[in-house]
Design an enzyme around this catalytic site. Structure first.
Site, PDB file in Angstrom:
ATOM      1  N   LYS A  22       0.855  -1.209   0.000  1.00 44.86           N
ATOM      2  CA  LYS A  22       0.000   0.000   0.000  1.00 44.86           C
ATOM      3  C   LYS A  22       0.881   1.246   0.000  1.00 44.86           C
ATOM      4  O   LYS A  22       0.662   2.176  -0.784  1.00 44.86           O
ATOM      5  CB  LYS A  22      -0.886  -0.003   1.234  1.00 44.86           C
ATOM      6  N   ASN A  23       1.897   1.260   0.867  1.00 45.16           N
ATOM      7  CA  ASN A  23       2.694   2.474   1.048  1.00 45.16           C
ATOM      8  C   ASN A  23       3.704   2.717  -0.061  1.00 45.16           C
ATOM      9  O   ASN A  23       4.397   3.734  -0.058  1.00 45.16           O
ATOM     10  CB  ASN A  23       3.370   2.459   2.425  1.00 45.16           C
ATOM     11  N   ARG A 101      -5.062  10.492   4.297  1.00 46.80           N
ATOM     12  CA  ARG A 101      -4.031  11.529   4.419  1.00 46.80           C
ATOM     13  C   ARG A 101      -3.013  11.489   3.289  1.00 46.80           C
ATOM     14  O   ARG A 101      -2.463  12.498   2.903  1.00 46.80           O
ATOM     15  CB  ARG A 101      -3.271  11.359   5.731  1.00 46.80           C
ATOM     16  N   CYS A 125      -5.041  11.768  12.674  1.00 44.56           N
ATOM     17  CA  CYS A 125      -5.742  10.482  12.681  1.00 44.56           C
ATOM     18  C   CYS A 125      -5.515   9.873  14.067  1.00 44.56           C
ATOM     19  O   CYS A 125      -4.919  10.493  14.940  1.00 44.56           O
ATOM     20  CB  CYS A 125      -5.223   9.579  11.569  1.00 44.56           C
ATOM     21  N   ARG A 130      -0.132  14.237  12.841  1.00 42.89           N
ATOM     22  CA  ARG A 130       0.309  14.031  11.458  1.00 42.89           C
ATOM     23  C   ARG A 130       0.454  15.344  10.671  1.00 42.89           C
ATOM     24  O   ARG A 130      -0.181  15.549   9.652  1.00 42.89           O
ATOM     25  CB  ARG A 130      -0.636  13.081  10.722  1.00 42.89           C
ATOM     26  N   ASP A 133       4.048  20.029   7.808  1.00 40.61           N
ATOM     27  CA  ASP A 133       4.907  21.224   7.735  1.00 40.61           C
ATOM     28  C   ASP A 133       6.203  20.969   6.985  1.00 40.61           C
ATOM     29  O   ASP A 133       6.692  21.835   6.254  1.00 40.61           O
ATOM     30  CB  ASP A 133       5.205  21.744   9.146  1.00 40.61           C
ATOM     31  N   ASP A 315       5.134   0.573  11.816  1.00 37.44           N
ATOM     32  CA  ASP A 315       3.919  -0.083  11.306  1.00 37.44           C
ATOM     33  C   ASP A 315       3.807  -1.536  11.753  1.00 37.44           C
ATOM     34  O   ASP A 315       2.784  -2.172  11.495  1.00 37.44           O
ATOM     35  CB  ASP A 315       3.872  -0.025   9.771  1.00 37.44           C
ATOM     36  N   ILE A 337       8.137   7.200  16.721  1.00 35.50           N
ATOM     37  CA  ILE A 337       7.731   7.881  15.488  1.00 35.50           C
ATOM     38  C   ILE A 337       6.435   8.665  15.668  1.00 35.50           C
ATOM     39  O   ILE A 337       6.355   9.832  15.289  1.00 35.50           O
ATOM     40  CB  ILE A 337       7.567   6.861  14.318  1.00 35.50           C
ATOM     41  N   ARG A 407      -8.370  -1.120   4.772  1.00 36.26           N
ATOM     42  CA  ARG A 407      -7.553  -0.072   4.154  1.00 36.26           C
ATOM     43  C   ARG A 407      -6.171  -0.593   3.800  1.00 36.26           C
ATOM     44  O   ARG A 407      -5.531  -0.094   2.896  1.00 36.26           O
ATOM     45  CB  ARG A 407      -7.399   1.111   5.109  1.00 36.26           C
TER      46      ARG A 407
HETATM   47  C1  EPZ Z   1       4.201   6.951   6.144  1.00 33.74           C
HETATM   48  O1  EPZ Z   1       3.407   7.960   6.764  1.00 33.74           O
HETATM   49  C2  EPZ Z   1       3.323   5.715   6.075  1.00 33.74           C
HETATM   50  N1  EPZ Z   1       2.149   5.979   5.246  1.00 33.74           N
HETATM   51  C3  EPZ Z   1       2.895   5.310   7.483  1.00 33.74           C
HETATM   52  O2  EPZ Z   1       2.142   4.102   7.381  1.00 33.74           O
HETATM   53  C4  EPZ Z   1       4.160   5.034   8.304  1.00 33.74           C
HETATM   54  O3  EPZ Z   1       3.792   4.712   9.627  1.00 33.74           O
HETATM   55  C5  EPZ Z   1       5.052   6.276   8.302  1.00 33.74           C
HETATM   56  O4  EPZ Z   1       5.357   6.656   6.940  1.00 33.74           O
HETATM   57  C6  EPZ Z   1       6.359   6.049   9.048  1.00 33.74           C
HETATM   58  O5  EPZ Z   1       7.068   4.997   8.455  1.00 33.74           O
HETATM   59  C7  EPZ Z   1       2.280   5.967   3.891  1.00 33.74           C
HETATM   60  O6  EPZ Z   1       3.364   5.748   3.355  1.00 33.74           O
HETATM   61  C8  EPZ Z   1       1.041   6.216   3.087  1.00 33.74           C
HETATM   62  P1  EPZ Z   1       6.221  10.374   8.234  1.00 33.74           P
HETATM   63  P2  EPZ Z   1       3.930   9.498   6.776  1.00 33.74           P
HETATM   64  O7  EPZ Z   1       6.076  11.633   7.463  1.00 33.74           O
HETATM   65  O8  EPZ Z   1       4.662   9.790   5.537  1.00 33.74           O
HETATM   66  C9  EPZ Z   1       6.160  13.676  11.657  1.00 33.74           C
HETATM   67  C10 EPZ Z   1       0.323   2.667   7.768  1.00 33.74           C
HETATM   68  O9  EPZ Z   1      -0.095   2.119   8.793  1.00 33.74           O
HETATM   69  N2  EPZ Z   1       5.992  14.635  10.559  1.00 33.74           N
HETATM   70  O10 EPZ Z   1       7.442   9.531   8.036  1.00 33.74           O
HETATM   71  O11 EPZ Z   1       2.782  10.364   7.155  1.00 33.74           O
HETATM   72  C11 EPZ Z   1       4.954  12.765  11.810  1.00 33.74           C
HETATM   73  O12 EPZ Z   1       3.972  13.383  12.630  1.00 33.74           O
HETATM   74  C12 EPZ Z   1       0.764   4.113   7.810  1.00 33.74           C
HETATM   75  O13 EPZ Z   1       0.445   2.099   6.642  1.00 33.74           O
HETATM   76  C13 EPZ Z   1       6.025  15.996  10.854  1.00 33.74           C
HETATM   77  O14 EPZ Z   1       6.169  16.401  12.014  1.00 33.74           O
HETATM   78  O15 EPZ Z   1       4.952   9.446   8.015  1.00 33.74           O
HETATM   79  C14 EPZ Z   1       5.548  11.546  12.460  1.00 33.74           C
HETATM   80  O16 EPZ Z   1       5.661  11.790  13.846  1.00 33.74           O
HETATM   81  C15 EPZ Z   1       0.570   4.733   9.182  1.00 33.74           C
HETATM   82  N3  EPZ Z   1       5.879  16.889   9.842  1.00 33.74           N
HETATM   83  C16 EPZ Z   1       6.953  11.464  11.852  1.00 33.74           C
HETATM   84  O17 EPZ Z   1       7.218  12.772  11.315  1.00 33.74           O
HETATM   85  C17 EPZ Z   1       5.706  16.484   8.524  1.00 33.74           C
HETATM   86  O18 EPZ Z   1       5.601  17.343   7.646  1.00 33.74           O
HETATM   87  C18 EPZ Z   1       7.082  10.462  10.728  1.00 33.74           C
HETATM   88  O19 EPZ Z   1       6.048  10.724   9.784  1.00 33.74           O
HETATM   89  C19 EPZ Z   1       5.678  15.091   8.255  1.00 33.74           C
HETATM   90  C20 EPZ Z   1       5.831  14.192   9.277  1.00 33.74           C
END
Ligand code: EPZ
Length: 430
Positions: A22-23, A101, A125, A130, A133, A315, A337, A407
């Site tokens: 999916k990701n 998202r 969520c 999430r 920025d 995950d 994370i 999902r």
């Molecule tokens: C991706 O989400 C995955 N989703 C998530 O999988 C996965 O848990 C995550 O990466 C971490 O590996 C998809 O790929 C569709 P991040 P993403 O940006 O990109 C913070 C699942 O279950 N952050 O790496 O949203 C954020 O809040 C899902 O399949 C900011 O602060 O994750 C988090 O604490 C859940 N500002 C950390 O960084 C930003 O602009 C990592 O988030 C972006 C992120």
């Protein structure tokens, strides 16, 4: 709302076909916006999130064709052809973005292709606020003017985006993907430092290269992108889903069974392998997939801390915690994370688990047995955790709000039944 009924106790045995990730599929589908030619993605998983993004891309003007079932009529991944010959709209509306998202991943491609985009700001969520920025900051550094107004991200680029050096203050999969896609069409060179190294990011970079993008450092934390005038079509197979594979590996471990995970790649699951082996499970590459078995080895507690790849994947945290609730001894599970990824804990407690939360850590003390109970799914991976607990619990477990599972897991109850689980879906009559 559908529910899943599980009767625990059966060790799983057999082989499971691992679907496309999916990701990986979601950013790959968004990449179709970068070219007016056809991007053909094979091994597409059959998931609700894929359908949601296909609907969003269609309203942007992307022509989408699905080959229905996979070759030989099986489910071994379908082929999705996406052609964004003409962008009909650069707006991603709230009613579609709020459903998923990852829709925010159209922002970078629309900016790069059309010089503008209006994307509803994704909400939080269950697992955290999430924010996006880092996406916005990176795109601004590429020359976009971005403001947030009444829940919408309004982004404009006067001319072509311009490459520059971007250092991400923290690892972000989505921000890396959005900036990477935008940079492929920017003028000049972009150096993206502290980039995410998740296999799904690498899969996207490999596909972009097939589309004519010039990217160096793929698989490392520093990506060098030299912008090109235009990208062309390509054919790309979606990477196997390491989270689905890891979930079934844990299903074998928790039930004391043996599973072959067809198509899974061990080099993407080394951190999980270390934990499962330390907990008393055999985990090795075999026949082009992964062999997982815990026949008579005792399950022992192990400490786990989530980190960006190649560290332990967040995950798989909830699923691993389910396993550790039945281990002999204590385990400390630390989530670094996301700020709220312990929604499965109160539900596992309902099944008899002994878990104490201390901030971002959970102290899990193994118990003799879990007992089946009605439990509530809160998010995708927490739902999987509850199903895994149900596989080993005495009696019946009913997991409510199963739409969370749909999902991210293709035909979960069918795949589990095929390897011996007593699990069925209870469809709520309309
Ligand atoms: C991706 O989400 C995955 N989703 C998530 O999988 C996965 O848990 C995550 O990466 C971490 O590996 C998809 O790929 C569709 P991040 P993403 O940006 O990109 C913070 C699942 O279950 N952050 O790496 O949203 C954020 O809040 C899902 O399949 C900011 O602060 O994750 C988090 O604490 C859940 N500002 C950390 O960084 C930003 O602009 C990592 O988030 C972006 C992120």
């Amino acid at each position: 709302m559908d529910r899943i009924l599980i009767r625990g106790g059966a060790p799983l045995n057999g082989s499971v076909h691992v679907a496309g990730a999916k990701n990986a599929a979601l950013p790959l589908m968004a990449a179709s916006l970068l070219t007016d030619q056809t991007l053909s993605l094979s091994n597409i998983p059959h998931l609700a999130d894929i359908t949601t993004l296909a609907n969003l891309l269609s309203q942007h003007g992307v022509e989408i064709a699905m080959n229905g079932n996979a070759p030989n009529g099986g489910h071994a991944g379908r082929v999705l052809s996406l052609t964004a010959e003409r962008i009909a709209s650069t707006t991603a509306p709230y009613d579609l973005v709020r459903k998923m998202r990852a829709s925010v991943l159209v922002l970078g491609p629309l900016l790069a292709r059309c010089g503008e985009a209006t994307v509803s700001l994704p909400g939080g969520c269950a697992i955290g606020s999430r924010p996006v920025d880092l996406h916005l900051k990176g795109l601004t550094q590429l020359g976009a003017e971005i403001e947030v107004d009444r829940g919408n991200i309004l982004a404009k680029a006067a001319g072509r985006l311009v490459g520059t050096r971007i250092i991400l203050p923290q690892v972000s999969v989505g921000a890396t993907e959005n900036i990477l896609m935008a940079a492929t069409l920017a003028e000049g060179e972009t150096i993206l430092e502290n980039a995410a190294r998740e296999p799904e990011v690498t899969d996207l970079a490999v596909c972009l290269q097939a589309m004519g993008a010039q990217i160096d450092g793929v698989g490392t934390d520093t990506l060098r992108i030299t912008g090109v005038e235009a990208l062309h079509g390509a054919e790309h197979p979606v990477l196997a889903d390491r989270v689905e594979a890891g979930t079934y590996a844990i299903a074998a471990a928790i039930t004391g069974g043996t599973l072959e995970l067809e198509g899974a790649r061990i080099e993407q699951l080394e951190a999980l392998a270390d934990v499962l082996r330390a907990a008393g499970t055999t985990f090795e590459a075999r026949n082009g997939g992964i062999f997982v078995s815990r026949s008579n080895q005792e399950l022992v507690g192990v400490d786990v801390m989530t980190e960006p790849f190649p560290g332990f994947p967040t995950d798989l945290q909830a699923q691993t915690m389910a396993l550790l609730t039945t281990a002999n001894g204590a385990s400390m599970v630390t989530e670094t994370i996301f700020e709220n990824r312990f929604m499965h804990v109160p539900e596992l407690r309902r099944m008899g688990a002994n878990i104490n939360l201390h901030g971002s850590s959970a102290m899990v003390r193994g118990v003799e047995r879990l007992t089946g109970a009605p439990v509530m799914a809160s998010d995708l991976r927490a739902s999987a955790s509850l199903v895994l607990a149900g596989l080993v619990a005495d009696g019946e477990t009913i997991v409510n709000r199963v739409y969370h599972l749909d999902r991210g897991y293709e035909r979960l109850e069918q795949k589990l039944s095929e390897v011996g689980a007593q699990v069925e879906r209870i469809e709520d009559r309309p």
